[in-house]
Design an enzyme around this catalytic site. Sequence first.
Site, PDB file in Angstrom:
ATOM      1  N   ARG A 164       0.816  -1.306   0.084  1.00 53.66           N
ATOM      2  CA  ARG A 164       0.108   0.000   0.063  1.00 53.66           C
ATOM      3  C   ARG A 164       0.627   1.171   0.065  1.00 53.66           C
ATOM      4  NH1 ARG A 164      -3.015  -3.913  -0.587  1.00 53.66           N
ATOM      5  NH2 ARG A 164      -4.705  -4.283   0.400  1.00 53.66           N
ATOM      6  N   SER A 238     -10.459   0.549   3.739  1.00 50.95           N
ATOM      7  CA  SER A 238      -9.736   0.241   4.952  1.00 50.95           C
ATOM      8  C   SER A 238      -9.098   1.530   5.304  1.00 50.95           C
ATOM      9  CB  SER A 238      -8.765  -0.681   4.727  1.00 50.95           C
ATOM     10  OG  SER A 238      -9.179  -1.779   4.137  1.00 50.95           O
ATOM     11  N   GLU A 334      -3.953   4.403   6.257  1.00 55.90           N
ATOM     12  CA  GLU A 334      -3.959   4.097   4.896  1.00 55.90           C
ATOM     13  C   GLU A 334      -4.533   5.311   4.144  1.00 55.90           C
ATOM     14  OE1 GLU A 334      -4.823   0.183   3.034  1.00 55.90           O
ATOM     15  OE2 GLU A 334      -5.921   1.480   1.566  1.00 55.90           O
TER      16      GLU A 334
HETATM   17  P1  FAD Z   1      -8.333   9.731  -4.432  1.00 61.39           P
HETATM   18  O1  FAD Z   1      -8.766   9.374  -3.338  1.00 61.39           O
HETATM   19  O2  FAD Z   1      -8.886  10.907  -5.362  1.00 61.39           O
HETATM   20  O3  FAD Z   1      -6.457  10.153  -4.137  1.00 61.39           O
HETATM   21  C1  FAD Z   1      -6.167   9.285  -3.285  1.00 61.39           C
HETATM   22  C2  FAD Z   1      -4.565   9.981  -3.116  1.00 61.39           C
HETATM   23  O4  FAD Z   1      -3.892   9.976  -4.448  1.00 61.39           O
HETATM   24  C3  FAD Z   1      -4.628  11.398  -2.956  1.00 61.39           C
HETATM   25  O5  FAD Z   1      -3.557  11.818  -2.181  1.00 61.39           O
HETATM   26  C4  FAD Z   1      -4.267  11.981  -4.449  1.00 61.39           C
HETATM   27  O6  FAD Z   1      -3.891  13.607  -4.278  1.00 61.39           O
HETATM   28  C5  FAD Z   1      -3.560  11.200  -5.133  1.00 61.39           C
HETATM   29  N1  FAD Z   1      -3.871  11.185  -6.487  1.00 61.39           N
HETATM   30  C6  FAD Z   1      -5.100  10.677  -7.011  1.00 61.39           C
HETATM   31  N2  FAD Z   1      -4.732  10.737  -8.557  1.00 61.39           N
HETATM   32  C7  FAD Z   1      -3.617  11.120  -8.653  1.00 61.39           C
HETATM   33  C8  FAD Z   1      -2.879  11.471  -9.942  1.00 61.39           C
HETATM   34  N3  FAD Z   1      -3.266  10.950 -11.209  1.00 61.39           N
HETATM   35  N4  FAD Z   1      -1.513  11.645  -9.636  1.00 61.39           N
HETATM   36  C9  FAD Z   1      -0.993  11.897  -8.407  1.00 61.39           C
HETATM   37  N5  FAD Z   1      -1.662  11.819  -7.511  1.00 61.39           N
HETATM   38  C10 FAD Z   1      -2.910  11.428  -7.464  1.00 61.39           C
HETATM   39  N6  FAD Z   1      -7.618   0.475  -1.942  1.00 61.39           N
HETATM   40  C11 FAD Z   1      -6.977  -0.789  -2.049  1.00 61.39           C
HETATM   41  O7  FAD Z   1      -6.009  -0.765  -2.229  1.00 61.39           O
HETATM   42  N7  FAD Z   1      -7.558  -2.079  -2.043  1.00 61.39           N
HETATM   43  C12 FAD Z   1      -9.028  -2.257  -2.094  1.00 61.39           C
HETATM   44  O8  FAD Z   1      -9.366  -3.420  -1.987  1.00 61.39           O
HETATM   45  C13 FAD Z   1      -9.902  -1.027  -1.620  1.00 61.39           C
HETATM   46  N8  FAD Z   1     -11.040  -1.078  -1.441  1.00 61.39           N
HETATM   47  C14 FAD Z   1     -11.704  -0.173  -1.291  1.00 61.39           C
HETATM   48  C15 FAD Z   1     -13.123  -0.258  -0.906  1.00 61.39           C
HETATM   49  C16 FAD Z   1     -13.950   1.056  -0.611  1.00 61.39           C
HETATM   50  C17 FAD Z   1     -15.375   0.747  -0.427  1.00 61.39           C
HETATM   51  C18 FAD Z   1     -13.417   2.077  -0.938  1.00 61.39           C
HETATM   52  C19 FAD Z   1     -14.133   3.390  -0.527  1.00 61.39           C
HETATM   53  C20 FAD Z   1     -11.915   2.239  -0.979  1.00 61.39           C
HETATM   54  C21 FAD Z   1     -11.099   1.240  -1.080  1.00 61.39           C
HETATM   55  N9  FAD Z   1      -9.994   1.436  -1.486  1.00 61.39           N
HETATM   56  C22 FAD Z   1      -9.176   0.168  -1.846  1.00 61.39           C
HETATM   57  C23 FAD Z   1      -9.383   2.599  -1.491  1.00 61.39           C
HETATM   58  C24 FAD Z   1      -9.310   3.335  -2.772  1.00 61.39           C
HETATM   59  O9  FAD Z   1     -10.408   3.060  -3.570  1.00 61.39           O
HETATM   60  C25 FAD Z   1      -7.884   3.343  -3.826  1.00 61.39           C
HETATM   61  O10 FAD Z   1      -6.960   4.000  -2.807  1.00 61.39           O
HETATM   62  C26 FAD Z   1      -8.099   4.153  -5.011  1.00 61.39           C
HETATM   63  O11 FAD Z   1      -6.963   3.755  -5.457  1.00 61.39           O
HETATM   64  C27 FAD Z   1      -8.162   5.537  -4.736  1.00 61.39           C
HETATM   65  O12 FAD Z   1      -8.493   6.162  -6.006  1.00 61.39           O
HETATM   66  P2  FAD Z   1      -9.105   7.509  -6.220  1.00 61.39           P
HETATM   67  O13 FAD Z   1      -8.725   7.795  -7.687  1.00 61.39           O
HETATM   68  O14 FAD Z   1     -10.530   7.600  -5.486  1.00 61.39           O
HETATM   69  O15 FAD Z   1      -8.103   8.412  -5.605  1.00 61.39           O
HETATM   70  P1  NAP Z   2     -10.382 -10.393   5.071  1.00 61.34           P
HETATM   71  O1  NAP Z   2     -10.592 -11.610   3.732  1.00 61.34           O
HETATM   72  O2  NAP Z   2     -11.397 -10.484   6.078  1.00 61.34           O
HETATM   73  O3  NAP Z   2      -9.044 -10.927   5.867  1.00 61.34           O
HETATM   74  C1  NAP Z   2      -8.400 -10.005   6.671  1.00 61.34           C
HETATM   75  C2  NAP Z   2      -6.977  -9.423   6.348  1.00 61.34           C
HETATM   76  O4  NAP Z   2      -6.199 -10.677   6.333  1.00 61.34           O
HETATM   77  C3  NAP Z   2      -6.780  -9.028   4.998  1.00 61.34           C
HETATM   78  O5  NAP Z   2      -6.622  -7.661   4.894  1.00 61.34           O
HETATM   79  C4  NAP Z   2      -5.621  -9.690   4.222  1.00 61.34           C
HETATM   80  O6  NAP Z   2      -4.574  -8.823   4.343  1.00 61.34           O
HETATM   81  C5  NAP Z   2      -5.327 -10.864   5.175  1.00 61.34           C
HETATM   82  N1  NAP Z   2      -5.491 -12.114   4.604  1.00 61.34           N
HETATM   83  C6  NAP Z   2      -6.810 -12.927   4.505  1.00 61.34           C
HETATM   84  N2  NAP Z   2      -6.385 -14.113   3.607  1.00 61.34           N
HETATM   85  C7  NAP Z   2      -4.930 -14.083   3.563  1.00 61.34           C
HETATM   86  C8  NAP Z   2      -4.149 -14.884   2.828  1.00 61.34           C
HETATM   87  N3  NAP Z   2      -4.814 -16.240   2.270  1.00 61.34           N
HETATM   88  N4  NAP Z   2      -3.135 -14.587   2.740  1.00 61.34           N
HETATM   89  C9  NAP Z   2      -2.606 -13.386   2.857  1.00 61.34           C
HETATM   90  N5  NAP Z   2      -3.226 -12.322   3.875  1.00 61.34           N
HETATM   91  C10 NAP Z   2      -4.626 -12.714   4.059  1.00 61.34           C
HETATM   92  O7  NAP Z   2     -10.170  -9.321   4.570  1.00 61.34           O
HETATM   93  P2  NAP Z   2     -11.424  -7.936   3.850  1.00 61.34           P
HETATM   94  O8  NAP Z   2     -11.368  -6.869   4.818  1.00 61.34           O
HETATM   95  O9  NAP Z   2     -12.625  -8.828   3.683  1.00 61.34           O
HETATM   96  O10 NAP Z   2     -10.794  -7.653   2.484  1.00 61.34           O
HETATM   97  C11 NAP Z   2     -10.381  -8.687   1.567  1.00 61.34           C
HETATM   98  C12 NAP Z   2      -9.293  -8.103   0.623  1.00 61.34           C
HETATM   99  O11 NAP Z   2      -9.763  -6.860  -0.124  1.00 61.34           O
HETATM  100  C13 NAP Z   2      -8.123  -7.688   1.205  1.00 61.34           C
HETATM  101  O12 NAP Z   2      -7.156  -8.204   0.234  1.00 61.34           O
HETATM  102  C14 NAP Z   2      -7.917  -6.224   1.518  1.00 61.34           C
HETATM  103  O13 NAP Z   2      -6.640  -5.699   1.461  1.00 61.34           O
HETATM  104  C15 NAP Z   2      -8.928  -5.767   0.334  1.00 61.34           C
HETATM  105  N6  NAP Z   2      -9.652  -4.724   0.801  1.00 61.34           N
HETATM  106  C16 NAP Z   2      -8.849  -3.407   0.889  1.00 61.34           C
HETATM  107  C17 NAP Z   2      -9.589  -2.159   1.372  1.00 61.34           C
HETATM  108  C18 NAP Z   2      -8.772  -1.021   1.437  1.00 61.34           C
HETATM  109  O14 NAP Z   2      -9.384   0.027   1.105  1.00 61.34           O
HETATM  110  N7  NAP Z   2      -7.635  -1.091   1.210  1.00 61.34           N
HETATM  111  C19 NAP Z   2     -10.767  -2.117   1.254  1.00 61.34           C
HETATM  112  C20 NAP Z   2     -11.535  -3.483   1.369  1.00 61.34           C
HETATM  113  C21 NAP Z   2     -10.858  -4.511   0.901  1.00 61.34           C
HETATM  114  P3  NAP Z   2      -4.224  -7.777   2.825  1.00 61.34           P
HETATM  115  O15 NAP Z   2      -5.193  -6.544   3.137  1.00 61.34           O
HETATM  116  O16 NAP Z   2      -2.938  -7.527   2.940  1.00 61.34           O
HETATM  117  O17 NAP Z   2      -4.752  -8.477   1.710  1.00 61.34           O
END
Ligand code: FAD
Ligand code: NAP
Length: 338
Positions: A164, A238, A334
């Site tokens: 991340r 998250s 994050e």
């Molecule tokens: P923004 O929120 O608009 O921006 C995020 C940051 O990036 C800000 O600091 C902004 O200035 C910068 N930025 C945006 N665009 C640019 C650009 N073109 N150039 C330079 N800087 C830029 N994230 C995960 O990694 N895994 C997930 O599974 C995941 N699940 C999510 C589920 C939900 C319901 C929600 C709401 C969010 C989730 N996220 C997840 C977080 C988010 O969706 C990601 O981080 C996504 O990439 C953000 O994109 P955005 O365009 O909305 O960025």
């Molecule tokens: P989950 O399946 O309930 O699992 C909890 C955490 O354990 C996850 O965050 C994941 O880490 C880790 N995990 C589970 N199974 C794993 C495996 N087989 N090997 C290694 N790590 C494992 O998690 P969840 O909240 O429902 O999310 C599912 C996936 O979507 C995850 O990968 C999570 O990162 C992603 N997600 C991200 C966001 C975001 O905003 N960043 C939001 C929603 C979901 P990791 O996070 O490292 O994968």
Amino acid sequence: MHIETNALLKPYNTFGLAVRCKYFVEIRTLESFKGLIQTTIYRDHPHLILGGGSNVLFTRDFDGLVIINRLKGIEIVSENDNEVVLRVASGENWHQFVLHCIDNNWCGIENLSLIPGTVGAAPMQNIGAYGVEVKDVISQVHTIDVKTGDEVSFTNEECAFGYRTSIFKTTHKNRFFITSVEFTLSKVPHFNTSYGAIRQKLQEMDVQELSIKAISDAVIAIRSEKLPNPAEIGNAGSFFKNPTVEKPFFDQLQKQYPGIPHYPQPDGKVKLAAGWLIEQCGWKGKTFDGYGVHKNQALVLVNYSLTAGQPIYELSEKIISDVKNTFGIELEREVNVY
Ligand code: FAD
Ligand code: NAP
């Protein structure tokens, strides 16, 4: 290019916070961005580039210029029998791009289905889900240096991707506008079903033959059941990263908490589920005046009716301190806080 004043940001952040910014502009071409950075409004004020606003928390009004990225376009750079290289404009919607790849049988990002936001923000925090990270398929990131207007490209290695994170979230934050991303996707199917939740959902769906479409459908189904839809409840996914700890520290912890979910990492460290740690501290489902912790996933902080996100930030401080006191682990946010 029309610069608005005192614009409402509620439609532009998934927390749904009704903060305002001093100046607001939408960018549709590289030329207009290059023109924008010559203006006095740009030069004399702080600025923030936003895609879908799905990874930001606004604690107050933004006293500067918000730039919404609307760059569009997907082109094939090269292809052979095994792979395709695509250059995708940063304002494209991430999930629509994933679906486009699935329609074309291009493999590699199906596990990243239904992540909100834009293609350009994907490298920023190296988006990841269900065992796949976007760094696995990124070959280049093309940017504009917001100080000089120069076009600068970064190879995968130069982006210093981590869990991340990347240089765009750390050393180079706010320095480069990511304008397009090059992806190398496979035409030869290979699947990642390392996460139990995907295997279980595929079984429930009675999938006979594995495909990238089936994996995408499974991920979409799991996410739709488990995560709050930002259109209904404000959130940014998250709020905290999952922490990784040293093995001896984990061994001690496990003696105290035998049921602790844990995932050994290739470097010998152990990844823990931040959601579980927060839940053990009693925060899951807690609701305060207009905000709280989601009832199904303690990792997700939610906004019900706040205008500005300062109370959510303060809640995150309390959670960090509680987890630290209980487990000796310092959670890291994050979400990008402004
Ligand atoms: P923004 O929120 O608009 O921006 C995020 C940051 O990036 C800000 O600091 C902004 O200035 C910068 N930025 C945006 N665009 C640019 C650009 N073109 N150039 C330079 N800087 C830029 N994230 C995960 O990694 N895994 C997930 O599974 C995941 N699940 C999510 C589920 C939900 C319901 C929600 C709401 C969010 C989730 N996220 C997840 C977080 C988010 O969706 C990601 O981080 C996504 O990439 C953000 O994109 P955005 O365009 O909305 O960025
Ligand atoms: P989950 O399946 O309930 O699992 C909890 C955490 O354990 C996850 O965050 C994941 O880490 C880790 N995990 C589970 N199974 C794993 C495996 N087989 N090997 C290694 N790590 C494992 O998690 P969840 O909240 O429902 O999310 C599912 C996936 O979507 C995850 O990968 C999570 O990162 C992603 N997600 C991200 C966001 C975001 O905003 N960043 C939001 C929603 C979901 P990791 O996070 O490292 O994968």
